[in-house]
Structures are given as structure tokens and as C-alpha cells.
Design a protein around this motif. Structure first.
Motif, PDB file in Angstrom:
ATOM      1  N   ALA A  24      29.965  98.559  39.211  1.00 29.78           N
ATOM      2  CA  ALA A  24      29.046  99.204  37.991  1.00 29.78           C
ATOM      3  C   ALA A  24      29.057  98.233  36.935  1.00 29.78           C
ATOM      4  CB  ALA A  24      29.337 100.518  37.573  1.00 29.78           C
ATOM      5  N   LEU A  25      30.553  97.780  36.596  1.00 28.05           N
ATOM      6  CA  LEU A  25      30.558  96.797  35.352  1.00 28.05           C
ATOM      7  C   LEU A  25      29.944  95.545  35.532  1.00 28.05           C
ATOM      8  CD1 LEU A  25      31.832  95.914  32.700  1.00 28.05           C
ATOM      9  CD2 LEU A  25      34.242  95.525  33.687  1.00 28.05           C
ATOM     10  N   LEU A  26      30.070  94.980  36.848  1.00 29.13           N
ATOM     11  CA  LEU A  26      29.618  93.601  37.221  1.00 29.13           C
ATOM     12  C   LEU A  26      28.162  93.837  37.191  1.00 29.13           C
ATOM     13  CD1 LEU A  26      29.812  90.950  38.495  1.00 29.13           C
ATOM     14  CD2 LEU A  26      29.813  92.163  40.900  1.00 29.13           C
ATOM     15  N   ARG A  27      27.438  94.718  37.685  1.00 26.23           N
ATOM     16  CA  ARG A  27      26.026  94.752  37.443  1.00 26.23           C
ATOM     17  C   ARG A  27      25.591  94.687  36.203  1.00 26.23           C
ATOM     18  NH1 ARG A  27      22.226  92.547  39.163  1.00 26.23           N
ATOM     19  NH2 ARG A  27      23.273  92.801  41.076  1.00 26.23           N
ATOM     20  N   THR A  28      26.186  95.631  35.175  1.00 20.52           N
ATOM     21  CA  THR A  28      26.013  95.833  33.814  1.00 20.52           C
ATOM     22  C   THR A  28      26.072  94.210  33.206  1.00 20.52           C
ATOM     23  OG1 THR A  28      26.744  97.902  33.614  1.00 20.52           O
ATOM     24  CG2 THR A  28      26.629  96.817  31.679  1.00 20.52           C
ATOM     25  N   VAL A  29      27.167  93.571  33.764  1.00 23.30           N
ATOM     26  CA  VAL A  29      27.528  92.267  32.906  1.00 23.30           C
ATOM     27  C   VAL A  29      26.302  91.489  33.382  1.00 23.30           C
ATOM     28  CG1 VAL A  29      28.760  90.137  32.998  1.00 23.30           C
ATOM     29  CG2 VAL A  29      29.906  92.495  32.892  1.00 23.30           C
ATOM     30  N   LEU A  30      26.013  91.254  34.726  1.00 22.73           N
ATOM     31  CA  LEU A  30      24.949  90.495  34.984  1.00 22.73           C
ATOM     32  C   LEU A  30      23.506  90.709  34.285  1.00 22.73           C
ATOM     33  CD1 LEU A  30      25.861  90.082  38.970  1.00 22.73           C
ATOM     34  CD2 LEU A  30      26.415  88.771  37.073  1.00 22.73           C
ATOM     35  N   ASP A  31      23.203  91.875  34.396  1.00 21.02           N
ATOM     36  CA  ASP A  31      21.955  92.309  33.965  1.00 21.02           C
ATOM     37  C   ASP A  31      21.909  91.979  32.441  1.00 21.02           C
ATOM     38  OD1 ASP A  31      21.222  93.589  36.033  1.00 21.02           O
ATOM     39  OD2 ASP A  31      21.585  95.858  35.444  1.00 21.02           O
ATOM     40  N   GLY A  32      22.945  92.132  31.637  1.00 28.28           N
ATOM     41  CA  GLY A  32      22.852  91.361  30.240  1.00 28.28           C
ATOM     42  C   GLY A  32      22.958  90.005  30.471  1.00 28.28           C
ATOM     43  N   LEU A  33      23.533  89.332  30.961  1.00 23.46           N
ATOM     44  CA  LEU A  33      23.474  87.879  31.058  1.00 23.46           C
ATOM     45  C   LEU A  33      22.136  87.170  31.456  1.00 23.46           C
ATOM     46  CD1 LEU A  33      26.687  86.791  32.659  1.00 23.46           C
ATOM     47  CD2 LEU A  33      26.137  86.690  30.257  1.00 23.46           C
TER      48      LEU A  33
END
Length: 203
Positions: A24-33
Motif C-alpha cells: 500500500a505504501l509503495l503504491r502511494t509513493v509511486l502514485d505521488g511521484l
């Protein structure tokens, strides 16, 4: 036996919960970038190695354009501009003419990885690396460890950290060498110059 079974079940559930949190954190980070398709930043790069008497430090500027690549412009202690587009790495002269760079396969691989991550497309990266995400969306860290034994004999890990933008990269080699890159002044890139557009494959 019942206690052992219960203990193992708790361990498995904890591992599953942790994996879900990491994903979930990985997806949130990637979406933000991925919300920043064109960025500029200043960087300080520090290379250390057991073979070096002291670390080597260089400074310069970075331009990243989603789908096209990166311009890596070193300004001190020497001047050099590299264009990293897909699998291609080229050195640019003052007029923007490109000369292919030989023997920089490792640079190209790291560049492709970063371009995929910054574009929010991690599938290829996840096939090549185990990824551990930690922190929070406001202050996160991603650690990449190579899956392939051949790569793992050379590369220890790549660590990315940041918040709204990517703030730093650390590349750890198995021989004890390491490269730390810290970014500052990261911002939306705005329009590209004619030289920048040409270097990244534009018209």
C-alpha cells in the motif's frame, strides 16, 4: 504442539499484514511521484570506496521528463552532460551533439529503473528487485535488493527516500563502494529549451 501452531500462525499473519502495508505504501509513493511528469532539481553526488583515500563529490542539475528520460548535468568539479533515454546513454557537447557512452551499462540500468519508478510503472523493476517500503507517505524509504544472483554479486541494494518528491538515492555495491545522491530545490520543470528537447529525443 498447539502453542507452536498458534505461534507460527501469528508469524504468518504478521508477515501478510506487513506485506500488505508495504504494498500500500509503495503504491502511494509511486502514485505521488507519477504526479510530477517533468521535474528539475540540483544534486550533490558523493562516491565513496575502500579504494579511495577520500570521497569524490560532484554537483550539478537534473532534468527528468516522463517517457523521455533524464539529463544529468555535472557542473563541478568538471562539466559534463549525460542524456539517459531508455537503454541509451550519450554524452552531449556544448552544441548539444550526442556521442554514445560505452561501458556504462550499469548507469543505463539504474537510469531505466529510476525512470520506471518515477513514472509510476514498477512492474519491470519488481521483477528484478525485492522491494521493502517503510515510513509514511510524507516521509518514505524504498529499499531494492536484486533478485538475480548475477546482479546480486555486484550490487548490494538501491535505496530511494523522499516525500512529495524524490529526495535521495543511495547505491550500495558489494565491494564496499557506495554512491549517495541528494536532491534539493526540486520543482516542476516548466518548458524545455530546444537543446533539452533535442537531447531527450524531441524535435
Amino acid at each position: 504442539m498447539r502453542r507452536l501452531t498458534a505461534f507460527l500462525l501469528c508469524c504468518c499473519l504478521a508477515a501478510v499484514a506487513r506485506a500488505g502495508t508495504d504494498d500500500a505504501l509503495l503504491r502511494t509513493v509511486l502514485d505521488g511521484l507519477a504526479r510530477h511528469p517533468q521535474v528539475r532539481a540540483e544534486f550533490v553526488q558523493t562516491r565513496s570506496s575502500p579504494a579511495l583515500a577520500q570521497p569524490q563529490v560532484s554537483r550539478g542539475r537534473l532534468l527528468f521528463v516522463l517517457g523521455r528520460g533524464m539529463l544529468w548535468q555535472v557542473e563541478s568539479p568538471y562539466r559534463e552532460t549525460l542524456a539517459l533515454t531508455g537503454e541509451r546513454t550519450a554524452r552531449l557537447d556544448a552544441q548539444g551533439r550526442a556521442q554514445p557512452v560505452r561501458g556504462e551499462r550499469g548507469v543505463g540500468q539504474v537510469s531505466q529503473m529510476l525512470q520506471s519508478m518515477l513514472a509510476g510503472r514498477p512492474d519491470e523493476v519488481l521483477r528484478q528487485f525485492e522491494v521493502a517500503a517503510s515510513g509514511s507517505p510524507a516521509r518514505w524509504s524504498l529499499r531494492f535488493v536484486p533478485r538475480q544472483a548475477r546482479m546480486a554479486r555486484v550490487l548490494g541494494a538501491i535505496v530511494l527516500d523522499g516525500g512529495d518528491y524524490l529526495d535521495g538515492i543511495r547505491i550500495e555495491m558489494q565491494d564496499g563502494a557506495a554512491t549517495d545522491i541528494r536532491f534539493s530545490g526540486t520543482r516542476e520543470a516548466g518548458g524545455l529549451s530546444a537543446l533539452e528537447a533535442r537531447a531527450l529525443g524531441g524535435s
